[in-house]
Write an enzyme that holds these catalytic residues in place. Structure first.
Site, mmCIF file in Angstrom:
data_model
loop_
_atom_site.group_PDB
_atom_site.id
_atom_site.type_symbol
_atom_site.label_atom_id
_atom_site.label_comp_id
_atom_site.label_asym_id
_atom_site.label_seq_id
_atom_site.Cartn_x
_atom_site.Cartn_y
_atom_site.Cartn_z
ATOM 1 N N ARG A 63 49.018 34.028 85.895
ATOM 2 C CA ARG A 63 48.405 32.997 85.043
ATOM 3 C C ARG A 63 47.148 33.501 84.346
ATOM 4 O O ARG A 63 46.738 32.940 83.329
ATOM 5 C CB ARG A 63 48.132 31.732 85.861
ATOM 6 C CG ARG A 63 49.412 30.984 86.237
ATOM 7 C CD ARG A 63 49.109 29.757 87.077
ATOM 8 N NE ARG A 63 48.472 30.091 88.330
ATOM 9 C CZ ARG A 63 49.120 30.468 89.433
ATOM 10 N NH1 ARG A 63 50.423 30.535 89.439
ATOM 11 N NH2 ARG A 63 48.451 30.754 90.529
ATOM 12 N N GLU A 100 44.954 35.381 103.815
ATOM 13 C CA GLU A 100 44.727 34.660 105.065
ATOM 14 C C GLU A 100 45.510 35.340 106.199
ATOM 15 O O GLU A 100 44.997 35.550 107.286
ATOM 16 C CB GLU A 100 45.174 33.212 104.896
ATOM 17 C CG GLU A 100 44.588 32.296 105.951
ATOM 18 C CD GLU A 100 45.011 30.858 105.739
ATOM 19 O OE1 GLU A 100 44.774 30.063 106.648
ATOM 20 O OE2 GLU A 100 45.604 30.552 104.681
HETATM 21 P P1 AMP Z 1 41.666 34.170 95.563
HETATM 22 O O1 AMP Z 1 41.967 35.622 95.713
HETATM 23 O O2 AMP Z 1 41.674 33.422 96.853
HETATM 24 O O3 AMP Z 1 40.382 33.938 94.769
HETATM 25 O O4 AMP Z 1 42.862 33.531 94.748
HETATM 26 C C1 AMP Z 1 42.897 33.636 93.366
HETATM 27 C C2 AMP Z 1 44.285 33.848 92.853
HETATM 28 O O5 AMP Z 1 45.236 33.028 93.520
HETATM 29 C C3 AMP Z 1 44.356 33.475 91.386
HETATM 30 O O6 AMP Z 1 45.157 34.444 90.726
HETATM 31 C C4 AMP Z 1 44.997 32.104 91.367
HETATM 32 O O7 AMP Z 1 45.973 32.031 90.354
HETATM 33 C C5 AMP Z 1 45.627 31.932 92.732
HETATM 34 N N1 AMP Z 1 45.175 30.723 93.431
HETATM 35 C C6 AMP Z 1 44.460 30.688 94.575
HETATM 36 N N2 AMP Z 1 44.266 29.455 95.001
HETATM 37 C C7 AMP Z 1 44.846 28.647 94.091
HETATM 38 C C8 AMP Z 1 44.976 27.220 93.958
HETATM 39 N N3 AMP Z 1 44.458 26.372 94.858
HETATM 40 N N4 AMP Z 1 45.635 26.754 92.882
HETATM 41 C C9 AMP Z 1 46.159 27.604 91.966
HETATM 42 N N5 AMP Z 1 46.077 28.942 92.046
HETATM 43 C C10 AMP Z 1 45.423 29.472 93.086
#
Ligand code: AMP
Length: 175
Positions: A63, A100
């Site tokens: 995305r 996680e």
């Molecule tokens: P993080 O590494 O935890 O910051 O997760 C970021 C990545 O995971 C991004 O590429 C987002 O598209 C996806 N992502 C994580 N959490 C969500 C969420 N609650 N809703 C949509 N996309 C998420």
């Protein structure tokens, strides 16, 4: 059309327990499907960096591409994809990051960024920051200079900014 935070909250679809229990997925497709809202969202993500010199805009699969590609066009910069393993056809750098449960990997073409180039990292959502941190490390491996990170949505309660150190971070709406 300008987008305010209340409008975005009304149009981003919250999907509880997707893709797994405990996660509230932010589905941005209702915003992307509205022509004026999509354009305004792209404008809002790039706005803080619109007068900054940028050579490459890095989009994170998948995305992140939706925002990074039009932003690169608008800034007169190149677009560079950071992808899941095995998707990029040329020589890559790899960075692992913690999930996680377990780890995941992101890859970047070795010749995508030249030493000293000024880079903006773009994704749709900043959650725990692990993904953006891995993208940041990939850009640093190639000698790029990070100008900042731009997101449409920030899940502030997860404190992903902590993972990105001194980097300038901008998000359009914070939850
Ligand atoms: P993080 O590494 O935890 O910051 O997760 C970021 C990545 O995971 C991004 O590429 C987002 O598209 C996806 N992502 C994580 N959490 C969500 C969420 N609650 N809703 C949509 N996309 C998420």
């Amino acid at each position: 059309m300008g987008l305010d935070a209340a409008w975005i909250r009304d149009h981003v679809r919250d999907l509880p327990d997707y893709p797994k229990p405990g996660v509230v997925f932010k589905d941005i497709t209702p915003v992307l499907a509205l022509p004026e809202a999509f354009a305004a969202a792209v404008d809002a993500v790039m706005e803080p960096f619109s007068t900054v010199e940028i050579d490459k805009v890095v989009g994170i699969e998948a995305r992140g591409f939706v925002f990074a590609a039009p932003i690169a066009c608008r800034l007169g910069a190149g677009f560079v994809p950071v992808r899941k393993p095995g998707k990029l056809p040329w020589h890559v750098e790899r960075e692992e990051y913690a999930l996680e449960y377990g780890t995941d990997v992101l890859e970047l073409h070795r010749d995508a960024i030249l030493p000293g180039e000024r880079v903006l990292i773009v994704d749709d959502v900043l959650a725990t920051g692990g993904t953006a941190n891995a993208a940041l490390r990939l850009v640093h491996k190639l000698g790029g200079t990070i100008v900042g990170c731009a997101f449409f949505i920030e899940l502030g309660f997860l404190d992903g900014r902590r993972q990105l150190g001194e980097t300038e971070i901008h998000s359009v709406v914070n939850y």
